[in-house]
Design an enzyme around this catalytic site. Structure first.
Site, PDB file in Angstrom:
ATOM      1  N   LYS A 180      -3.386  -4.905  -3.161  1.00 35.79           N
ATOM      2  CA  LYS A 180      -2.904  -3.863  -0.953  1.00 35.79           C
ATOM      3  C   LYS A 180      -2.100  -4.957  -1.100  1.00 35.79           C
ATOM      4  O   LYS A 180      -2.144  -6.151  -0.760  1.00 35.79           O
ATOM      5  CB  LYS A 180      -4.344  -2.954  -1.466  1.00 35.79           C
ATOM      6  CG  LYS A 180      -4.043  -2.943   0.212  1.00 35.79           C
ATOM      7  CD  LYS A 180      -5.327  -2.314   0.799  1.00 35.79           C
ATOM      8  CE  LYS A 180      -5.924  -3.183   1.836  1.00 35.79           C
ATOM      9  NZ  LYS A 180      -5.451  -3.404   3.380  1.00 35.79           N
ATOM     10  N   GLU A 229      -5.015   2.663   8.757  1.00 33.38           N
ATOM     11  CA  GLU A 229      -5.893   2.037   9.571  1.00 33.38           C
ATOM     12  C   GLU A 229      -5.808   2.587  10.740  1.00 33.38           C
ATOM     13  O   GLU A 229      -4.413   1.883  11.545  1.00 33.38           O
ATOM     14  CB  GLU A 229      -5.761   0.304   9.527  1.00 33.38           C
ATOM     15  CG  GLU A 229      -6.673  -0.333  10.537  1.00 33.38           C
ATOM     16  CD  GLU A 229      -6.972  -1.641   9.848  1.00 33.38           C
ATOM     17  OE1 GLU A 229      -6.786  -1.995   9.000  1.00 33.38           O
ATOM     18  OE2 GLU A 229      -7.588  -2.067  10.560  1.00 33.38           O
TER      19      GLU A 229
HETATM   20  O1  KIV Z   1      -8.745  -6.322   4.476  1.00 35.24           O
HETATM   21  C1  KIV Z   1     -10.133  -5.761   5.559  1.00 35.24           C
HETATM   22  O2  KIV Z   1     -10.663  -5.451   5.668  1.00 35.24           O
HETATM   23  C2  KIV Z   1      -8.948  -3.894   5.531  1.00 35.24           C
HETATM   24  C3  KIV Z   1      -9.312  -2.806   5.722  1.00 35.24           C
HETATM   25  C4  KIV Z   1      -9.586  -3.151   6.876  1.00 35.24           C
HETATM   26  C5  KIV Z   1      -9.208  -2.019   4.959  1.00 35.24           C
HETATM   27  O3  KIV Z   1      -7.387  -4.656   5.401  1.00 35.24           O
END
Ligand code: KIV
Length: 271
Positions: free
Chosen positions: A120, A189
């Site tokens: 991600k 988010e």
């Molecule tokens: O790093 C994380 O925990 C996240 C979530 C808040 C989606 O990116």
């Protein structure tokens, strides 16, 4: 006779199919082997090895200090603890926003050394060339829009994003660009629920919301928050399922008392 149950791994294709058939996607963060085993057994679809590890594991104020080596350590630990869940790992700040080659190298390291299934990245059109290069290498990518904590120094606050028309329009453009680049999902988010609904309905790929309302195709929470391990953190969107901070403190106090009073160990607790 023991029957070995064959556990089918959740894939990025399965995640996209869930949206197509209207099944909501469940995601929780995880940072270590033991927690990953429990989350996997609980049936969560995706474990996100979030760079929120910087906050809830390492105690930093922001996610910026965590390194790629730190993230690989957490992600590899989570991978070893799962059989069913798809393991998705964040690339940390500074490893993918610059040159395409550096972004590609960071993604490859994460895949090879941590054995995760996808990565991600935070951001939209600004990093689209880097995302395309990573996807071309066969690495599934999840986008992240709205409140992107790696940009906290630009935002200056953890407040809800994209309430104004201009930022909402940019977010919609970014979401389409991420889909066109080949991302398999997008985390949204802390944005207004109405905007998250519009984005979710306009995309073929699933949206996973955190503080983005009920119309997202799935939901994610930071596991430490959801289990009540994070003391004094109760944003409006958080549903807290346990109060582990208090339970652990109480258990610790009881253990200390038992040791001090020589109640522990008793005759059955020794060899
Ligand atoms: O790093 C994380 O925990 C996240 C979530 C808040 C989606 O990116």
């Amino acid at each position: 006779m023991s029957v070995n149950k064959i556990i089918k791994r959740v894939t990025t294709t399965a995640i996209k199919e869930m949206k197509a058939r209207g099944e909501k996607i469940s995601m929780l963060t995880g940072y270590d082997y033991t927690m990953a085993r429990a989350l996997d057994e609980g049936g969560v679809d995706v474990i996100l090895v979030g760079d929120s590890a910087a906050n809830v594991v390492a105690g930093y104020e922001t996610t910026l200090p965590i390194t790629l080596d730190n993230m690989i350590y957490h992600a590899a630990s989570v991978s070893r603890g799962t059989q069913r869940a798809l393991v998705l790992a964040d690339l940390p700040f500074g490893t993918y926003q610059g040159s395409t080659e550096r972004a590609y190298d960071a993604a490859v390291r994460m895949m090879k050394e941590a054995n995760v299934h996808a990565i991600k990245l935070e951001g939209g059109v600004e990093i689209i060339a880097n995302i395309k290069q990573i996807i071309h290498a066969g690495i599934p990518v999840c986008g992240h829009l709205g409140l992107t904590p790696q940009s906290i120094n630009q935002f200056g606050t953890f407040a809800v994003r994209a309430k104004e028309e201009a930022e909402a329009a940019k977010l919609k453009q970014d979401a389409l660009a991420l889909q066109e680049a080949g991302c398999f999902a997008i985390v949204l988010e802390k944005i207004p629920a109405a905007l998250a609904k519009e984005v979710s309905e306009s995309l073929q790929i699933p949206t996973i919301g955190i503080g983005a309302g009920s119309h997202c195709d799935g939901q994610v929470l930071v596991v430490n928050d959801m289990l009540g391990l994070t003391k004094d953190f109760k944003p409006k969107f958080l549903r807290q399922y346990l109060n582990l901070f208090e339970d652990i403190s109480k258990a610790t106090a009881q253990y200390v008392a038992d040791v001090k009073s020589a109640d522990y160990p008793n005759a059955n607790e020794q060899y």
